[in-house]
Scaffold this motif. Structure first.
Motif, mmCIF file in Angstrom:
data_model
loop_
_atom_site.group_PDB
_atom_site.id
_atom_site.type_symbol
_atom_site.label_atom_id
_atom_site.label_comp_id
_atom_site.label_asym_id
_atom_site.label_seq_id
_atom_site.Cartn_x
_atom_site.Cartn_y
_atom_site.Cartn_z
ATOM 1 N N ASP A 186 39.995 15.665 47.753
ATOM 2 C CA ASP A 186 40.838 15.158 46.681
ATOM 3 C C ASP A 186 39.991 14.758 45.467
ATOM 4 N N GLY A 187 40.517 15.069 44.273
ATOM 5 C CA GLY A 187 39.842 14.692 43.041
ATOM 6 C C GLY A 187 38.747 15.642 42.610
ATOM 7 N N MET A 188 38.600 16.770 43.282
ATOM 8 C CA MET A 188 37.514 17.695 42.952
ATOM 9 C C MET A 188 37.833 18.519 41.711
ATOM 10 N N MET A 189 36.793 19.150 41.168
ATOM 11 C CA MET A 189 36.957 20.048 40.035
ATOM 12 C C MET A 189 36.756 21.481 40.506
ATOM 13 N N ILE A 190 37.690 22.351 40.110
ATOM 14 C CA ILE A 190 37.660 23.752 40.514
ATOM 15 C C ILE A 190 37.611 24.642 39.278
ATOM 16 N N ALA A 191 36.704 25.616 39.276
ATOM 17 C CA ALA A 191 36.684 26.662 38.256
ATOM 18 C C ALA A 191 37.326 27.902 38.871
ATOM 19 N N ALA A 192 38.363 28.410 38.225
ATOM 20 C CA ALA A 192 39.109 29.547 38.772
ATOM 21 C C ALA A 192 38.999 30.747 37.840
ATOM 22 N N GLY A 193 38.655 31.895 38.390
ATOM 23 C CA GLY A 193 38.550 33.112 37.611
ATOM 24 C C GLY A 193 39.909 33.730 37.340
ATOM 25 N N GLY A 194 39.903 34.772 36.509
ATOM 26 C CA GLY A 194 41.139 35.490 36.207
ATOM 27 C C GLY A 194 41.580 35.305 34.773
ATOM 28 N N PHE A 195 42.461 36.201 34.362
ATOM 29 C CA PHE A 195 42.990 36.202 32.996
ATOM 30 C C PHE A 195 44.459 36.573 33.083
ATOM 31 N N GLY A 196 45.346 35.619 32.791
ATOM 32 C CA GLY A 196 46.758 35.881 33.050
ATOM 33 C C GLY A 196 46.965 36.019 34.546
ATOM 34 N N LEU A 197 47.487 37.153 34.971
ATOM 35 C CA LEU A 197 47.635 37.432 36.403
ATOM 36 C C LEU A 197 46.642 38.477 36.879
ATOM 37 N N CYS A 198 45.679 38.829 36.027
ATOM 38 C CA CYS A 198 44.693 39.850 36.371
ATOM 39 C C CYS A 198 43.438 39.187 36.944
ATOM 40 N N GLY A 199 43.058 39.600 38.132
ATOM 41 C CA GLY A 199 41.829 39.094 38.724
ATOM 42 C C GLY A 199 41.883 37.652 39.155
ATOM 43 N N ILE A 259 30.189 23.439 31.876
ATOM 44 C CA ILE A 259 31.050 23.057 32.996
ATOM 45 C C ILE A 259 30.327 23.341 34.305
ATOM 46 N N VAL A 260 30.237 22.336 35.166
ATOM 47 C CA VAL A 260 29.737 22.505 36.527
ATOM 48 C C VAL A 260 30.829 22.016 37.467
ATOM 49 N N ALA A 261 31.405 22.923 38.226
ATOM 50 C CA ALA A 261 32.539 22.603 39.095
ATOM 51 C C ALA A 261 32.076 22.371 40.530
ATOM 52 N N ASP A 262 32.855 21.590 41.257
ATOM 53 C CA ASP A 262 32.570 21.402 42.682
ATOM 54 C C ASP A 262 32.766 22.700 43.455
ATOM 55 N N LEU A 263 33.749 23.488 42.993
ATOM 56 C CA LEU A 263 34.088 24.736 43.679
ATOM 57 C C LEU A 263 34.494 25.790 42.669
ATOM 58 N N ALA A 264 34.026 27.009 42.856
ATOM 59 C CA ALA A 264 34.490 28.155 42.074
ATOM 60 C C ALA A 264 35.252 29.087 43.008
ATOM 61 N N ILE A 265 36.439 29.534 42.563
ATOM 62 C CA ILE A 265 37.205 30.513 43.319
ATOM 63 C C ILE A 265 37.414 31.731 42.427
ATOM 64 N N VAL A 266 37.049 32.908 42.940
ATOM 65 C CA VAL A 266 37.101 34.121 42.132
ATOM 66 C C VAL A 266 37.677 35.274 42.943
ATOM 67 N N LYS A 267 38.049 36.331 42.234
ATOM 68 C CA LYS A 267 38.620 37.531 42.849
ATOM 69 C C LYS A 267 37.802 38.742 42.403
ATOM 70 N N ALA A 268 37.328 39.532 43.368
ATOM 71 C CA ALA A 268 36.544 40.724 43.066
ATOM 72 C C ALA A 268 37.162 41.943 43.734
ATOM 73 N N TRP A 269 36.697 43.106 43.311
ATOM 74 C CA TRP A 269 37.164 44.376 43.874
ATOM 75 C C TRP A 269 36.420 44.699 45.163
ATOM 76 N N LYS A 270 35.084 44.670 45.095
ATOM 77 C CA LYS A 270 34.271 44.993 46.261
ATOM 78 C C LYS A 270 33.172 43.959 46.443
ATOM 79 N N ALA A 271 32.776 43.798 47.695
ATOM 80 C CA ALA A 271 31.635 42.942 48.024
ATOM 81 C C ALA A 271 30.886 43.575 49.177
ATOM 82 N N ASP A 272 29.595 43.266 49.275
ATOM 83 C CA ASP A 272 28.867 43.617 50.493
ATOM 84 C C ASP A 272 28.632 42.323 51.272
ATOM 85 N N PRO A 273 28.142 42.396 52.491
ATOM 86 C CA PRO A 273 28.011 41.181 53.312
ATOM 87 C C PRO A 273 27.110 40.103 52.724
#
Length: 232
Positions: free
Chosen positions: A18-31, A148-162
């Motif tokens: 509770d009370g954390m700061m989150i940086a969220a990726g995306g633009f509109g509904l894209c990504g 900006i330094v966030a406690d958590l970043a949440i992002v959406k990508a197309w591909k990732a490797d392990p």
């Protein structure tokens, strides 16, 4: 170090508070990281400060966290597609820190690069400049913005490797890279996880050193404003 998790909920396990700061990726509904947003909603984490270009739309994206009153403050550059966002702000239920779009992206990038502040002309002479340090360079005023330094970043990508190397697809390569770098912990949801070594190093948009956890899932392809011709 194992980075792949079975679902969004497990990928966020032990990270949310509770009370954390989150940086969220995306633009509109894209990504947008829609699966992680839904998992935050289900976790019930509240009092959130969220730095994002926008707050989604009613019932989708970050809009679902507004509906459940889990967001205390938004740091955004655009609010026009979300009626609940506007209602909460105008009624005094939601704090809002407006940022010019480029300034917000640079604040995230700066935070991820270890830069505590920078000067920009954008916003000089407007309410954006109120209470901020002003310096003159080459005879012109510049205002200082903080990284900006966030406690958590949440992002959406197309591909990732392990190992967490990420590739973004087309317009989704917008706020996602700077948002990812400015989080103390970065969790990425992706459409596909490919074997190690299958990504051409020259095509990687974000190195895996920035990414701590990965989850693969199915994503909805929404359109904010559907515009079509009348049937002839």
């Amino acid at each position: 170090m194992k980075k792949i998790y079975k679902d969004a909920s497990s990928a966020l396990d032990g990270v949310l508070f509770d009370g954390m700061m989150i940086a969220a990726g995306g633009f509109g509904l894209c990504g947008i990281p829609e699966l992680l947003i839904a998992a935050i909603r289900d976790a019930g984490t509240k009092g959130l400060t969220v730095a994002s270009n926008n707050a989604g739309v009613d019932g989708f994206g970050l809009g679902v966290l507004l509906e459940t009153r889990q967001v205390k403050k938004m740091i955004s550059s655009y609010v026009g597609e979300n009626a609940e966002f506007m209602r909460q702000y105008l009624s005094g239920e939601l704090e809002l820190e407006f940022n010019p779009q480029g300034t917000l992206a640079e604040r995230m990038r700066a935070g991820g690069a270890g830069i505590p502040g920078f000067y920009t002309k954008t916003g000089v002479g407007t309410v954006i400049a109120e209470g901020k340090d002003v310096k003159v360079f080459d005879g012109q005023d510049y205002i200082m913005e903080t990284g900006i330094v966030a406690d958590l970043a949440i992002v959406k990508a197309w591909k990732a490797d392990p190992s967490g190397n990420l590739v973004f697809r087309k317009t989704a390569r917008n706020f996602n890279p700077p948002a990812a770098t400015c989080g103390k912990i970065c969790v990425a949801e992706v459409e596909e996880i490919v074997p190690m070594g299958s990504l051409d190093p020259d095509t990687i948009h974000l190195p895996g050193i920035y990414v701590h956890r990965i989850v693969q899932g199915e994503h909805e392809k929404r359109i904010e404003q559907r515009t079509v011709r009348k049937a002839s």
